[in-house]
Every structure is written in structure tokens, then in C-alpha cells.
Scaffold this active site. Structure first.
Site, PDB file in Angstrom:
ATOM      1  N   GLU A   1       0.818  -1.211   0.000  1.00  0.00           N
ATOM      2  CA  GLU A   1       0.000   0.000   0.000  1.00  0.00           C
ATOM      3  C   GLU A   1       0.854   1.264   0.000  1.00  0.00           C
ATOM      4  O   GLU A   1       0.508   2.264  -0.651  1.00  0.00           O
ATOM      5  CB  GLU A   1      -0.958  -0.002   1.188  1.00  0.00           C
ATOM      6  CG  GLU A   1      -2.112  -0.981   1.061  1.00  0.00           C
ATOM      7  CD  GLU A   1      -1.703  -2.427   1.291  1.00  0.00           C
ATOM      8  OE1 GLU A   1      -2.389  -3.345   0.800  1.00  0.00           O
ATOM      9  OE2 GLU A   1      -0.668  -2.645   1.972  1.00  0.00           O
TER      10      GLU A   1
ATOM     11  N   HIS B   1     -11.371  -5.985   8.032  1.00  0.00           N
ATOM     12  CA  HIS B   1     -12.077  -5.729   6.776  1.00  0.00           C
ATOM     13  C   HIS B   1     -13.379  -4.963   7.030  1.00  0.00           C
ATOM     14  O   HIS B   1     -14.339  -5.096   6.276  1.00  0.00           O
ATOM     15  CB  HIS B   1     -12.400  -7.047   6.055  1.00  0.00           C
ATOM     16  CG  HIS B   1     -11.192  -7.819   5.640  1.00  0.00           C
ATOM     17  ND1 HIS B   1     -10.502  -8.622   6.508  1.00  0.00           N
ATOM     18  CD2 HIS B   1     -10.543  -7.896   4.447  1.00  0.00           C
ATOM     19  CE1 HIS B   1      -9.480  -9.186   5.883  1.00  0.00           C
ATOM     20  NE2 HIS B   1      -9.487  -8.754   4.626  1.00  0.00           N
TER      21      HIS B   1
END
Length: 356
Positions: A87, A157
Site C-alpha cells: 500500500e 475488513h
């Protein structure tokens, strides 16, 4: 990839202009779910801007939610491509592309994964224009990421990290609540002359379906939408929480309580004028979001309204938010601010009596 690097470097904005603005309910167009509307917006953005590139983990395959499905085939692997599982690298690469004049559309697979890229976003992207005295900018940068609960996401998540980025000068933060909103706001975000963090409510990727205008259109950033006019209480939300609030409002309307429901759309900058004017009319305010309560975005709204419309308030401002705990798995339904928590808070605000 180098074919994307075509836009000349300039100290002024050279973003594409907005084609049209939509501030109404749509009665003509095509039925789409939210992820389909995102895909449509990405396709239009890349079709109208030859410097635009889309990239991220598994993006060339369509992405885990299929938001980029078919785009590699349409625009080629030099414009739609996979990245390593990094990321920080995705954000850094996107900043570099935008810095030399390209339109960089980076996907972070889940908002929970955005934290390794946090330094790049808040210390580089947000400050690039300011540290150069506007000689350079990364206005071509948009970071898309799915956020929020999904029913079974657990700790890693399910998070809603919007407040972290709203606290950073130099970034715009946008959260759509429906397919039409998603398409119009995403196109505006991609073309805005500032870096934008675009948070997509994955819980309603497929469950939210409506008529979406076909072709190229935009919705202005920084302008809230009055979903429903009312006179007894102002209720403010954004993203997937708008569906929860609408269910609560329907119950309250059946009991004779008139609710003015506002979808913020953009969190940074947020539309203070619309919210404050509404509170001056109703005298009451309830704010709801899925993120935790402590230092959540609702606190900023509440304090601003208290500062600028205190004399109009007929009840304390209420916040209905997620619990201040790591996001649970089997107890997700209890942690979220559901329609019944929102219903109770709104009803209590309307019934509040200062004399008691």
C-alpha cells in the site's frame, strides 16, 4: 505505463472541467448497482482523459469487488495494471504519477489496509502543493478504497477511517451513499485539482440499485444533499449509513415526526451552511456514522453547530455511532448504529424537555 505520463507539469490546475452537475433525483438513465456505477465512472474518466491510469492490487483482474472489471481489456495493460502487495508503494507511485501531470487513480483493496500508506497520503500528497508554494501539485491523485462493515469482515475488513484523513489539511474526503451519487462524485473527485480520498461503502456495492444517468456527469464536491425536507429534527449522515437512517426516518414519519435528512456526501470540506441552516429551522440535530464515536466525524459537526447555532437548539445534539472497540466479528450487529438506535436517538431528541 509511460503512455499515461502525458500531462505537462504546471503550477495551475489543468484538470478536465466538470461536464454537468446533478442535484436531483434521477428518473432517466440505466439501472445500476453501486459497484457498477463506480465501474462506469472509471470508464468515462479514462475515456475522456488519456493520461488517466488505474492501478492497485488485482485491479487488472477486475479487483476483489469487480469494480474495475473489463477496464484492462478496454484501455490496455499500460493504463490498467496490477501492483505489488504494498500500500505504501501504491500511494507513493500514485503521488509520483500525479506530480508529473498524470491522472492517477489508485485503489487500496480495503480501507483497513490504507494505514501502511498513511505517511505517503498525509505527509506527501496532502502537503505537496503547500511545501512548493504552489509550484507543484498532485491534484491528479484519487485514492479509492472500500470501507465499512460488510457483515462478516471482523477486525481487518470493516473499519471506517474517514476521520483520520479529514484531520489532514490538503486532502478532500468523499463518501457516496448510492449508485448515482457514486458515479457523479467519483468523476468530480478524479477531475478535482486536489488529492481526494474516495471511500466506497462496500456493504451496499451490490444491494444498492437505482437509475443512474448515462454518460458523463458530475456532482459538486463540498455540497450536501437534502434527501428529505422536514421541520422537527435535522438528521445528518453519509455513505452506507444513509440507508439505515432512511429506515429510521420512515418509522418516525409514520408517528408524525417530520425529519429533515441530509447526506453530507463530502466530509472535507463539508457543507456547513446546509446543515446549520437546517438546524436553525428544526432546532434539533442527530448525527450518525458507522465509525467509532470518540473523535469521530460527528464530533466536528456537533461542535460547529454548537458554535454557530447554539441559540436555536431546543435539545442537546445527539451522536449515534459505532462502539469504541475494535470491530467485532460475531457481535457486528450489536456494534453498528442500526435503525433502532437511530430511531431511539431521534425520538428522544424530539421529545426532550429542558424543564425536566
Amino acid at each position: 505505463m509511460l503512455a499515461c505520463l502525458k500531462r505537462p507539469l504546471s503550477c495551475s490546475s489543468n484538470r478536465l472541467p466538470c461536464v454537468a452537475s446533478v442535484r436531483r433525483q434521477h428518473t432517466d438513465g440505466k439501472s445500476m448497482n453501486l459497484v457498477g456505477a463506480i465501474n462506469d465512472a472509471l470508464s468515462i474518466a479514462m475515456d475522456t482523459d488519456p493520461s488517466a491510469c488505474l492501478f492497485g492490487e488485482d485491479v487488472a483482474f477486475g479487483g476483489v469487488f469487480r469494480a474495475s472489471n473489463g477496464l484492462k481489456e478496454k484501455f490496455g495493460g499500460h493504463r490498467v495494471f496490477n501492483t505489488p502487495l504494498s500500500e505504501q508503494g501504491i500511494a507513493g507511485f500514485a503521488i509520483g504519477m500525479a506530480a508529473v501531470g498524470s491522472t492517477a487513480i489508485a485503489e487500496i483493496q480495503f480501507a483497513d489496509y490504507i494505514f501502511p500508506a498513511f505517511d505517503q497520503i498525509v505527509n506527501e500528497a496532502a502537503k505537496y502543493r503547500y511545501r512548493s508554494g504552489n509550484l507543484f501539485n498532485v491534484g491528479g491523485l484519487t485514492i479509492r478504497t472500500p470501507y465499512g462493515a460488510v457483515g462478516h469482515g471482523g477486525l481487518y475488513h470493516s473499519q471506517s477511517p474517514e476521520a483520520y484523513f479529514c484531520h489532514t489539511p490538503g486532502l478532500k474526503v468523499v463518501v457516496p451513499s448510492s449508485p448515482a451519487e457514486a458515479k457523479g462524485l467519483l468523476l468530480s473527485s478524479i477531475r478535482d485539482p486536489n488529492p481526494v480520498v474516495f471511500l466506497e461503502p462496500k456493504w451496499i456495492y451490490r444491494s444498492s440499485v437505482e437509475i443512474v444517468p448515462e454518460g458523463d456527469f458530475t456532482i459538486p464536491l463540498g455540497k450536501a444533499k437534502i434527501v428529505q425536507a422536514g421541520k422537527d429534527v435535522t438528521v445528518v449522515g453519509y455513505g452506507a449509513q444513509m440507508l439505515i437512517l432512511q429506515k429510521a426516518v420512515e418509522l418516525l414519519e409514520s408517528e408524525g415526526i417530520s425529519v429533515e435528512l441530509i447526506d453530507l456526501r463530502t466530509l472535507a470540506p463539508w457543507d456547513k451552511e446546509t446543515v446549520i441552516n437546517s438546524v436553525k429551522k428544526t432546532g434539533r440535530l442527530v448525527i450518525s456514522h458507522e465509525a467509532p464515536k470518540i473523535c469521530g466525524y460527528a464530533a466536528e459537526i456537533a461542535q460547529t453547530v454548537q458554535e454557530e447555532a447554539f441559540g436555536y437548539l431546543e435539545a442537546p445534539i445527539q451522536r449515534v455511532c459505532g462502539y469504541d472497540t475494535p470491530f467485532p466479528l460475531i457481535f457486528e450487529a450489536f456494534a453498528k448504529p442500526d435503525q433502532w438506535k437511530c430511531y431511539d436517538a431521534i425520538k428522544n431528541v424530539v421529545r426532550y424537555d429542558f424543564s425536566e
